[in-house]
Structures are given as structure tokens and as C-alpha cells.
Design a protein around this motif. Structure first.
Motif, PDB file in Angstrom:
ATOM      1  N   ILE A   1      40.872  41.544  10.028  1.00 20.55           N
ATOM      2  CA  ILE A   1      41.247  41.891   8.759  1.00 20.55           C
ATOM      3  C   ILE A   1      42.163  40.760   7.919  1.00 20.55           C
ATOM      4  CG2 ILE A   1      43.164  43.216   7.283  1.00 20.55           C
ATOM      5  CD1 ILE A   1      43.135  45.382   9.621  1.00 20.55           C
ATOM      6  N   ASP A   2      41.556  40.563   6.914  1.00 26.80           N
ATOM      7  CA  ASP A   2      41.781  39.338   6.044  1.00 26.80           C
ATOM      8  C   ASP A   2      42.658  40.080   4.761  1.00 26.80           C
ATOM      9  OD1 ASP A   2      41.245  37.143   7.601  1.00 26.80           O
ATOM     10  OD2 ASP A   2      39.073  37.187   6.600  1.00 26.80           O
ATOM     11  N   LEU A   3      43.987  40.116   4.737  1.00 22.62           N
ATOM     12  CA  LEU A   3      44.808  40.932   3.734  1.00 22.62           C
ATOM     13  C   LEU A   3      45.037  39.887   2.765  1.00 22.62           C
ATOM     14  CD1 LEU A   3      46.326  43.571   2.563  1.00 22.62           C
ATOM     15  CD2 LEU A   3      48.310  42.503   3.941  1.00 22.62           C
ATOM     16  N   VAL A   4      44.604  40.130   1.664  1.00 21.17           N
ATOM     17  CA  VAL A   4      44.872  39.449   0.237  1.00 21.17           C
ATOM     18  C   VAL A   4      45.409  40.213  -0.672  1.00 21.17           C
ATOM     19  CG1 VAL A   4      43.860  38.119  -1.670  1.00 21.17           C
ATOM     20  CG2 VAL A   4      42.755  38.117   0.612  1.00 21.17           C
ATOM     21  N   LEU A   5      46.983  39.917  -1.057  1.00 17.51           N
ATOM     22  CA  LEU A   5      47.733  40.577  -1.968  1.00 17.51           C
ATOM     23  C   LEU A   5      47.743  39.929  -3.171  1.00 17.51           C
ATOM     24  CD1 LEU A   5      50.461  41.682   0.564  1.00 17.51           C
ATOM     25  CD2 LEU A   5      48.674  42.920  -0.231  1.00 17.51           C
TER      26      LEU A   5
ATOM     27  N   GLY B   1      42.250  43.091  -7.590  1.00 20.31           N
ATOM     28  CA  GLY B   1      42.337  43.183  -6.106  1.00 20.31           C
ATOM     29  C   GLY B   1      40.782  43.332  -5.712  1.00 20.31           C
ATOM     30  N   HIS B   2      40.727  44.010  -4.624  1.00 16.22           N
ATOM     31  CA  HIS B   2      39.296  44.026  -3.947  1.00 16.22           C
ATOM     32  C   HIS B   2      38.442  44.738  -4.862  1.00 16.22           C
ATOM     33  CE1 HIS B   2      40.303  47.921  -2.843  1.00 16.22           C
ATOM     34  NE2 HIS B   2      39.095  48.316  -2.466  1.00 16.22           N
TER      35      HIS B   2
ATOM     36  N   TRP C   1      35.858  33.652   1.180  1.00 22.10           N
ATOM     37  CA  TRP C   1      35.899  34.206   2.632  1.00 22.10           C
ATOM     38  C   TRP C   1      34.657  33.337   3.399  1.00 22.10           C
ATOM     39  CZ3 TRP C   1      32.849  37.064   5.953  1.00 22.10           C
ATOM     40  CH2 TRP C   1      33.438  37.433   7.053  1.00 22.10           C
TER      41      TRP C   1
ATOM     42  N   LEU D   1      50.747  47.395   5.658  1.00 18.88           N
ATOM     43  CA  LEU D   1      49.531  46.749   5.695  1.00 18.88           C
ATOM     44  C   LEU D   1      49.593  45.380   6.112  1.00 18.88           C
ATOM     45  CD1 LEU D   1      48.337  47.589   2.250  1.00 18.88           C
ATOM     46  CD2 LEU D   1      47.454  48.528   4.162  1.00 18.88           C
ATOM     47  N   GLN D   2      50.662  44.431   5.675  1.00 14.36           N
ATOM     48  CA  GLN D   2      50.928  43.058   6.451  1.00 14.36           C
ATOM     49  C   GLN D   2      51.136  43.395   8.093  1.00 14.36           C
ATOM     50  OE1 GLN D   2      54.066  42.430   4.082  1.00 14.36           O
ATOM     51  NE2 GLN D   2      53.367  40.921   2.768  1.00 14.36           N
TER      52      GLN D   2
ATOM     53  N   ALA E   1      47.619  43.864   9.354  1.00 11.60           N
ATOM     54  CA  ALA E   1      46.914  42.730   9.311  1.00 11.60           C
ATOM     55  C   ALA E   1      47.171  41.750  10.522  1.00 11.60           C
ATOM     56  CB  ALA E   1      46.844  42.212   7.909  1.00 11.60           C
TER      57      ALA E   1
ATOM     58  N   VAL F   1      52.864  48.083   1.337  1.00 16.54           N
ATOM     59  CA  VAL F   1      52.579  46.349   1.557  1.00 16.54           C
ATOM     60  C   VAL F   1      53.114  45.919   2.909  1.00 16.54           C
ATOM     61  CG1 VAL F   1      52.881  44.016   0.874  1.00 16.54           C
ATOM     62  CG2 VAL F   1      52.375  45.905  -1.065  1.00 16.54           C
TER      63      VAL F   1
END
Length: 62
Positions: free
Chosen positions: A20-24, A29-30, A58, A10-11, A14, A7
């Protein structure tokens, strides 16, 4: 799907890349949910179309 220890990496990636739109999330998840309605209820998640709704969110932001 990835190991949660990634994580922070990835942050960082991003934050450096505006494409990149990181959604945790806590659950799911995706790729949506690998679960049943019962599993979704146990996770206390009322959104059966989570992945689709994140795409629509988005698009609205663009």
C-alpha cells in the motif's frame, strides 16, 4: 474518498503493508478532481492530470 478522521487508521495500515502506497493530499485524491478548471485554480493546483501523474510517479519508482 473517506472521512478525514480515518487518516490515522489508514497510516497505520499502510505502514504495516508494503503493498500500500498511501498518498494524502490537501485537495483531490486518487479519483482526481470533482471540480472545474476554476475550482482547480482556486485550490492553487497547477496539475490538471493529478491522478494520472501519480500513477506515472509510482511506475517510475518500481
Amino acid at each position: 474518498m473517506f472521512d478525514p478522521t480515518l487518516v490515522s487508521d489508514l497510516q497505520v495500515v499502510a505502514a504495516k503493508n508494503p503493498a500500500i502506497d498511501l498518498v494524502l493530499t490537501q485537495h483531490g485524491g486518487h479519483v482526481g478532481y470533482f471540480s472545474s478548471k476554476t475550482g482547480q485554480h482556486q485550490a492553487n493546483d497547477p496539475d490538471p492530470w493529478w491522478a494520472w501523474n501519480r500513477i506515472l510517479d509510482w511506475v517510475k519508482q518500481q
